[in-house]
Design an enzyme around this catalytic site. Sequence first.
Site, PDB file in Angstrom:
ATOM      1  N   GLY A  46      38.487 -35.758 -10.907  1.00 21.25           N
ATOM      2  CA  GLY A  46      39.892 -34.727 -10.924  1.00 21.25           C
ATOM      3  C   GLY A  46      40.852 -35.368 -12.060  1.00 21.25           C
ATOM      4  CD  GLN A  51      45.915 -38.030 -13.389  1.00 17.08           C
ATOM      5  OE1 GLN A  51      45.247 -37.058 -13.283  1.00 17.08           O
ATOM      6  NE2 GLN A  51      45.464 -39.156 -13.180  1.00 17.08           N
ATOM      7  CB  CYS A  91      44.494 -42.084  -8.997  1.00 21.83           C
ATOM      8  SG  CYS A  91      45.678 -41.060 -10.231  1.00 21.83           S
ATOM      9  CG  LEU A  92      40.610 -40.993 -13.570  1.00 17.59           C
ATOM     10  CD1 LEU A  92      40.218 -39.744 -14.637  1.00 17.59           C
ATOM     11  CD2 LEU A  92      39.481 -42.060 -13.799  1.00 17.59           C
ATOM     12  CG  HIS A 133      44.885 -37.045  -5.992  1.00 18.09           C
ATOM     13  ND1 HIS A 133      44.605 -38.206  -5.373  1.00 18.09           N
ATOM     14  CD2 HIS A 133      44.862 -37.103  -7.442  1.00 18.09           C
ATOM     15  CE1 HIS A 133      44.940 -39.346  -6.661  1.00 18.09           C
ATOM     16  NE2 HIS A 133      45.095 -38.529  -7.671  1.00 18.09           N
ATOM     17  CD  GLU A 134      43.471 -34.675  -9.831  1.00 19.95           C
ATOM     18  OE1 GLU A 134      44.455 -35.039 -10.495  1.00 19.95           O
ATOM     19  OE2 GLU A 134      42.451 -35.418  -9.499  1.00 19.95           O
ATOM     20  CG  HIS A 137      48.540 -36.437 -10.594  1.00 15.43           C
ATOM     21  ND1 HIS A 137      48.908 -37.550 -10.946  1.00 15.43           N
ATOM     22  CD2 HIS A 137      47.218 -36.593 -10.333  1.00 15.43           C
ATOM     23  CE1 HIS A 137      48.201 -38.421 -10.628  1.00 15.43           C
ATOM     24  NE2 HIS A 137      47.177 -38.152 -10.045  1.00 15.43           N
TER      25      HIS A 137
END
Length: 169
Positions: A46, A51, A91-92, A133-134, A137
């Site tokens: 995701g 991000q 997470c990226l 989660h996304e 962000h």
Amino acid sequence: MSVLPILEFPDPRLRTRAEPVRVFDAKLKQFVADLFETMYAANGVGLAATQVDVHQRVLVADMSDDRKQPLALINAQILEKEGSQVYQEGCLSFPGLYADVTRALKVKVKAQDLDGNEIVVEAEGPLAVCIQHEMDHLDGKVFVDYLSSLKRALLLKRLDKQRKQAASA
Ligand code: NI
């Protein structure tokens, strides 16, 4: 298409609250294509616009093993939440860091597609985790915010150590 640079914690831009998307044009489609390419290139499941330092309410996800079930949600809002689950998240923006987070087991989300049409998505399990989660962000929230301060401090110390090792390797 292009792979975009991903912001890494503790970059303060990760704390930006994204604005709703109002224009559904070719530029938006290009941006979503770039988000997918960036997510796939980083082996992520995701990615939120935040991000890549774009502060619009856009997120992409693909939890499938063959990476062929792309889901793009524009202006997503949670309509219903049900149950709870503990899932080990990564997470990226926190490379190499994982932690257990408790979230709703099922979510019903209202969003728009790339043409601005309203869609409703019901997700359960890992996909529900990913969407929540996304969406966080886009509100400037990251998964370590859910941890106790002690646990968070330990993880961030580890992240710092990994970075130093990577820098000296
Ligand atoms: Ni993330």
